[in-house]
Design an enzyme around this catalytic site. Structure first.
Site, PDB file in Angstrom:
ATOM      1  N   HIS A 276       0.827  -1.200   0.000  1.00  0.00           N
ATOM      2  CA  HIS A 276       0.000   0.000   0.000  1.00  0.00           C
ATOM      3  C   HIS A 276       0.868   1.259   0.000  1.00  0.00           C
ATOM      4  O   HIS A 276       0.589   2.228  -0.700  1.00  0.00           O
ATOM      5  CB  HIS A 276      -0.905  -0.042   1.227  1.00  0.00           C
ATOM      6  CG  HIS A 276      -1.992   0.942   1.135  1.00  0.00           C
ATOM      7  ND1 HIS A 276      -3.093   0.734   0.346  1.00  0.00           N
ATOM      8  CD2 HIS A 276      -2.122   2.160   1.665  1.00  0.00           C
ATOM      9  CE1 HIS A 276      -3.861   1.796   0.415  1.00  0.00           C
ATOM     10  NE2 HIS A 276      -3.306   2.664   1.217  1.00  0.00           N
TER      11      HIS A 276
ATOM     12  N   ARG B 115      -9.629  -1.053 -15.078  1.00  0.00           N
ATOM     13  CA  ARG B 115     -10.161  -2.067 -14.164  1.00  0.00           C
ATOM     14  C   ARG B 115     -11.660  -1.800 -14.023  1.00  0.00           C
ATOM     15  O   ARG B 115     -12.038  -0.725 -13.549  1.00  0.00           O
ATOM     16  CB  ARG B 115      -9.499  -1.959 -12.792  1.00  0.00           C
ATOM     17  CG  ARG B 115      -8.023  -2.351 -12.748  1.00  0.00           C
ATOM     18  CD  ARG B 115      -7.496  -2.257 -11.310  1.00  0.00           C
ATOM     19  NE  ARG B 115      -6.212  -2.891 -11.133  1.00  0.00           N
ATOM     20  CZ  ARG B 115      -5.040  -2.239 -11.106  1.00  0.00           C
ATOM     21  NH1 ARG B 115      -5.004  -0.930 -11.265  1.00  0.00           N
ATOM     22  NH2 ARG B 115      -3.903  -2.903 -10.924  1.00  0.00           N
TER      23      ARG B 115
ATOM     24  N   ARG C 184     -10.173  -4.422 -19.041  1.00  0.00           N
ATOM     25  CA  ARG C 184     -10.169  -5.770 -18.464  1.00  0.00           C
ATOM     26  C   ARG C 184     -11.572  -6.097 -17.983  1.00  0.00           C
ATOM     27  O   ARG C 184     -12.172  -5.313 -17.242  1.00  0.00           O
ATOM     28  CB  ARG C 184      -9.214  -5.831 -17.279  1.00  0.00           C
ATOM     29  CG  ARG C 184      -9.363  -7.151 -16.540  1.00  0.00           C
ATOM     30  CD  ARG C 184      -8.425  -7.287 -15.399  1.00  0.00           C
ATOM     31  NE  ARG C 184      -8.863  -6.534 -14.247  1.00  0.00           N
ATOM     32  CZ  ARG C 184      -8.082  -6.297 -13.196  1.00  0.00           C
ATOM     33  NH1 ARG C 184      -6.843  -6.716 -13.190  1.00  0.00           N
ATOM     34  NH2 ARG C 184      -8.531  -5.633 -12.161  1.00  0.00           N
TER      35      ARG C 184
ATOM     36  N   GLU D 178      -1.103 -13.544 -15.895  1.00  0.00           N
ATOM     37  CA  GLU D 178      -0.977 -13.415 -14.436  1.00  0.00           C
ATOM     38  C   GLU D 178      -0.698 -14.770 -13.795  1.00  0.00           C
ATOM     39  O   GLU D 178      -0.174 -14.851 -12.696  1.00  0.00           O
ATOM     40  CB  GLU D 178      -2.275 -12.857 -13.850  1.00  0.00           C
ATOM     41  CG  GLU D 178      -2.679 -11.528 -14.465  1.00  0.00           C
ATOM     42  CD  GLU D 178      -3.898 -10.930 -13.808  1.00  0.00           C
ATOM     43  OE1 GLU D 178      -3.755  -9.976 -13.040  1.00  0.00           O
ATOM     44  OE2 GLU D 178      -5.016 -11.438 -14.071  1.00  0.00           O
TER      45      GLU D 178
ATOM     46  N   ASN E  38       1.606  -7.919 -10.871  1.00  0.00           N
ATOM     47  CA  ASN E  38       1.271  -8.073  -9.444  1.00  0.00           C
ATOM     48  C   ASN E  38       0.878  -9.519  -9.172  1.00  0.00           C
ATOM     49  O   ASN E  38       1.403 -10.169  -8.263  1.00  0.00           O
ATOM     50  CB  ASN E  38       0.102  -7.164  -9.046  1.00  0.00           C
ATOM     51  CG  ASN E  38       0.330  -5.722  -9.445  1.00  0.00           C
ATOM     52  OD1 ASN E  38       1.458  -5.311  -9.622  1.00  0.00           O
ATOM     53  ND2 ASN E  38      -0.741  -4.975  -9.587  1.00  0.00           N
ATOM     54  N   ASP E  39      -0.050 -10.014  -9.976  1.00  0.00           N
ATOM     55  CA  ASP E  39      -0.470 -11.403  -9.774  1.00  0.00           C
ATOM     56  C   ASP E  39       0.570 -12.388 -10.289  1.00  0.00           C
ATOM     57  O   ASP E  39       0.773 -13.442  -9.701  1.00  0.00           O
ATOM     58  CB  ASP E  39      -1.830 -11.653 -10.434  1.00  0.00           C
ATOM     59  CG  ASP E  39      -2.962 -11.217  -9.513  1.00  0.00           C
ATOM     60  OD1 ASP E  39      -2.939 -11.622  -8.334  1.00  0.00           O
ATOM     61  OD2 ASP E  39      -3.841 -10.462  -9.955  1.00  0.00           O
TER      62      ASP E  39
ATOM     63  N   ARG F  19      -0.126 -11.566  -2.214  1.00  0.00           N
ATOM     64  CA  ARG F  19       0.215 -10.147  -2.402  1.00  0.00           C
ATOM     65  C   ARG F  19      -0.332  -9.260  -1.298  1.00  0.00           C
ATOM     66  O   ARG F  19       0.027  -8.090  -1.209  1.00  0.00           O
ATOM     67  CB  ARG F  19      -0.270  -9.660  -3.776  1.00  0.00           C
ATOM     68  CG  ARG F  19      -1.749  -9.774  -3.964  1.00  0.00           C
ATOM     69  CD  ARG F  19      -2.151  -9.552  -5.403  1.00  0.00           C
ATOM     70  NE  ARG F  19      -2.410  -8.150  -5.717  1.00  0.00           N
ATOM     71  CZ  ARG F  19      -2.949  -7.742  -6.854  1.00  0.00           C
ATOM     72  NH1 ARG F  19      -3.253  -8.616  -7.798  1.00  0.00           N
ATOM     73  NH2 ARG F  19      -3.172  -6.480  -7.076  1.00  0.00           N
TER      74      ARG F  19
ATOM     75  N   CYS G 277       1.019  -4.211 -17.423  1.00  0.00           N
ATOM     76  CA  CYS G 277       0.117  -3.262 -16.766  1.00  0.00           C
ATOM     77  C   CYS G 277       0.126  -3.421 -15.244  1.00  0.00           C
ATOM     78  O   CYS G 277      -0.693  -2.842 -14.559  1.00  0.00           O
ATOM     79  CB  CYS G 277      -1.303  -3.409 -17.298  1.00  0.00           C
ATOM     80  SG  CYS G 277      -2.012  -5.012 -16.949  1.00  0.00           S
TER      81      CYS G 277
HETATM   82  C1  PEP Z   1      -1.868  -7.370 -11.857  1.00  0.00           C
HETATM   83  O1  PEP Z   1      -2.192  -8.409 -11.283  1.00  0.00           O
HETATM   84  O2  PEP Z   1      -0.682  -7.046 -12.097  1.00  0.00           O
HETATM   85  C2  PEP Z   1      -2.896  -6.435 -12.312  1.00  0.00           C
HETATM   86  C3  PEP Z   1      -2.583  -5.408 -13.081  1.00  0.00           C
HETATM   87  O3  PEP Z   1      -4.168  -6.643 -11.882  1.00  0.00           O
HETATM   88  P1  PEP Z   1      -4.689  -6.318 -10.386  1.00  0.00           P
HETATM   89  O4  PEP Z   1      -3.609  -5.604  -9.673  1.00  0.00           O
HETATM   90  O5  PEP Z   1      -5.928  -5.535 -10.579  1.00  0.00           O
HETATM   91  O6  PEP Z   1      -4.951  -7.711  -9.885  1.00  0.00           O
HETATM   92 MG    MG Z   2      -4.232  -9.034 -11.344  1.00  0.00          MG
END
Ligand code: PEP
Ligand code: MG
Length: 548
Positions: free
Chosen positions: A184, A287, A323, A412, A435-436, A446, A483
């Site tokens: 965060h 998103r 998405r 992801e 991120n995922d 995460r 992304c």
């Molecule tokens: C990700 O997972 O990198 C992503 C962009 O999607 P979110 O963070 O919304 O899961």
């Molecule tokens: Mg994601």
């Protein structure tokens, strides 16, 4: 002079004295009440009054969204029902701190069970409760410290409620002991263009309030007690980086002219004007969850069409990647997800949940096709959590059946990288959600602070998967963007391009820094950095190797 090392967020550099955020209070003891109830009730009432006054003062100074949050908290501090409950608990034998703590906890549970807006306010009660108990205990209140001078905020980590209270005219840098590049704190720092270094081992033992610190986000270092020459050098560097970041807006490109479109991640039409102003060349990730999150059922096709049109209209002739709904795990939706999954991150999430409720997906794709027909933006639509070619075929064929032109997959789940050649035979494009992808590659939740050190997209295992996707994209002649938050890390952005990524999408506030960094390298140099990072054996090693 001593150096602490962590993970830098952004490219900025700041110099100021340190202020540490007090740790949350330990719960009160269960010792029975020793003083008369009336006297203790007066003490609690005074503490409640003082906290309410303090919150109102902060509210007036804060303005905007923070003002509303703080004013609501001040009201909660003075709710007569609370004082009544504290009193009854003391009459039943609880000491003043315990009675206050438990009364707020009960109030919080009640609000949580009401759901909606009230439930959102419930977490603010924890802050009020801590403040009142701190007054009773005679210790500093936890939470963001205040100062009339600029300061470097040092904390174990920041909670979302803390970040609403941050006075950004005084906070010049953030340094945390916990937290990784997707925490965060890191997201806040990026969105506010605040230099930050997170995950600094031993930080809280090493710093004292008032000590001067140079926080260099680009280097990922915190220099304590710097000499005068270092302070002067840091200030000069700060000004030169600020000049680079405020350079005229140009299209994203490397030093040799290789184009790397820089796009924005947006959550609704509200984000579009800011993104355009900061030079976003389109949207790399819209998103769509915001349309669904507070709903008890999916919005209608008409409602969705209007929301998509509003975003697309802000980018005439530009690329907008939408998405479809990513429900499950960290984004659960009552009408789509089973709340009883033991391991929701590995459950019916993303495309899997949509496939199980196909009408919701059909409606969303129909609304997107309507928006495509009604606007001039170049619409791309992708699905989250696609694992292989079979899922890609399902989504792409459904999208095309419903009238969409460009349909792709988010990378992801690590398996998609391993079979990227197969996926790109059917997908029009791929966008990597780092991120995922990092969470699943490293098997590190995460949302979990205890494994945040593992959630680092610099890890060579993640980078190797990105390379597989980049190579497959270039063989198939298709676009492979990024992304996730990784795209917002300027040094990593260069490496991603070196691995074959064709566009980068991030919070709009990060674009200027990434643009400035890309302009410092040629494609050949980016590839060399990528090769060095791939050969490293750890995330930290990859960072170092890329830097040369
Ligand atoms: C990700 O997972 O990198 C992503 C962009 O999607 P979110 O963070 O919304 O899961
Ligand atoms: Mg994601």
């Amino acid at each position: 002079m001593s150096d602490l090392v962590g993970v830098g967020v952004g490219r900025g550099i700041s110099v100021a004295s340190v202020l540490t955020m007090p740790e949350p209070l330990a719960p009160p003891s269960d010792e029975p009440l020793a003083a008369p109830v009336d006297a203790e009730a007066d003490r609690v009432q005074l503490a409640l009054q003082q906290v309410a006054d303090e919150l109102r003062m902060r509210a007036a100074a804060a303005g905007g969204e923070a003002q509303e949050v703080l004013e609501a908290s001040a009201l909660m501090a003075q709710d007569p029902a609370i004082l009544g409950d504290v009193r009854s608990r003391m009459e039943a034998g609880a000491n003043a701190e315990r009675a206050t703590w438990d009364a707020y906890a009960a109030f919080r549970d009640m609000l949580t069970s009401m759901g909606g807006y009230m439930a959102e306010r419930a977490t603010d009660l924890d802050d009020v409760s801590q403040r009142v108990v701190a007054r009773l205990r005679g210790v500093p209140a936890p939470g963001v410290p205040e100062s009339s001078e600029p300061f470097v905020l040092v904390a174990r980590d920041l909670a979302p409620a803390d970040t609403a209270m941050l006075d950004l005219t005084k906070t010049v840098a953030l340094v945390t002991q916990d937290g990784g590049p997707t925490s965060h704190t890191a997201i806040l720092a990026r969105s506010k263009s605040l230099p930050a270094v997170v995950g600094v081992v031993g930080l809280l033992d090493a710093v004292t309030d008032g000590q001067v610190a140079i926080v260099d986000a680009k280097a990922g270092t915190v220099v304590l007690d710097p000499d005068e020459a270092s302070v002067a050098a840091a200030r000069a560097e700060r000004d030169s980086r600020a000049r680079a970041a405020s350079a005229p807006i140009t299209e994203g490109a490397l030093a040799d002219g290789t184009k790397v479109p820089l796009m924005a991640n947006v959550g609704s039409a509200k984000d579009a004007p800011g993104a355009v102003e900061l030079g976003a060349e389109g949207v790399g990730l819209f998103r769509t969850e915001f349309l669904f999150l507070d709903a008890t059922s999916a919005p209608t096709v008409e409602e969705q069409t209007a929301a998509y049109v509003a975003v697309l209209e802000a980018f005439p002739g530009k690329k907008v990647v939408v998405r479809v709904l990513d429900a499950g795990a960290d984004k659960p939706l009552a009408f789509l997800n089973d709340a009883h999954e033991e391991n929701p991150a590995l459950g019916l999430r993303g495309i899997r949940a949509l496939r199980a409720s196909e009408q919701i997906l059909r409606d969303q794709l129909t609304a997107l096709a309507n928006a495509q027909a009604a606007t001039d933006a170049e619409l791309y639509v992708m699905a989250p959590m696609i694992a292989d070619r079979e899922e890609t075929e399902y989504f792409v064929s459904l999208g095309k059946e419903l009238g969409l032109e460009r349909v792709g997959a988010m990378a992801e789940v690590p398996s998609i990288a391993v079979v990227a050649d197969q996926v790109l035979e059917v997908a029009d494009f791929v966008s990597i959600g780092t991120n995922d992808l990092t969470q699943y590659t490293m098997a590190a939740d995460r949302q979990l602070g205890t494994v945040s050190a593992m959630q680092d997209p610099w890890h060579p295992a993640v980078l190797r998967l990105v390379k597989m996707l980049g190579d497959a994209g270039s063989s198939a002649g298709k676009l492979v963007g990024v992304c996730g938050e990784a795209a917002a890390d300027p040094a990593l952005a260069v490496v991603l391009v070196g691995l074959g990524v064709t566009s980068l999408s991030m919070s709009a506030s990060a674009i200027a820094d990434v643009r400035a960094e890309l302009l410092t390298v040629t494609l050949e140099e980016a590839k060399q950095r990528a090769t060095r990072a791939l050969a490293a054996t750890s995330a930290a090693g990859a960072r170092e190797a890329a830097a040369g």
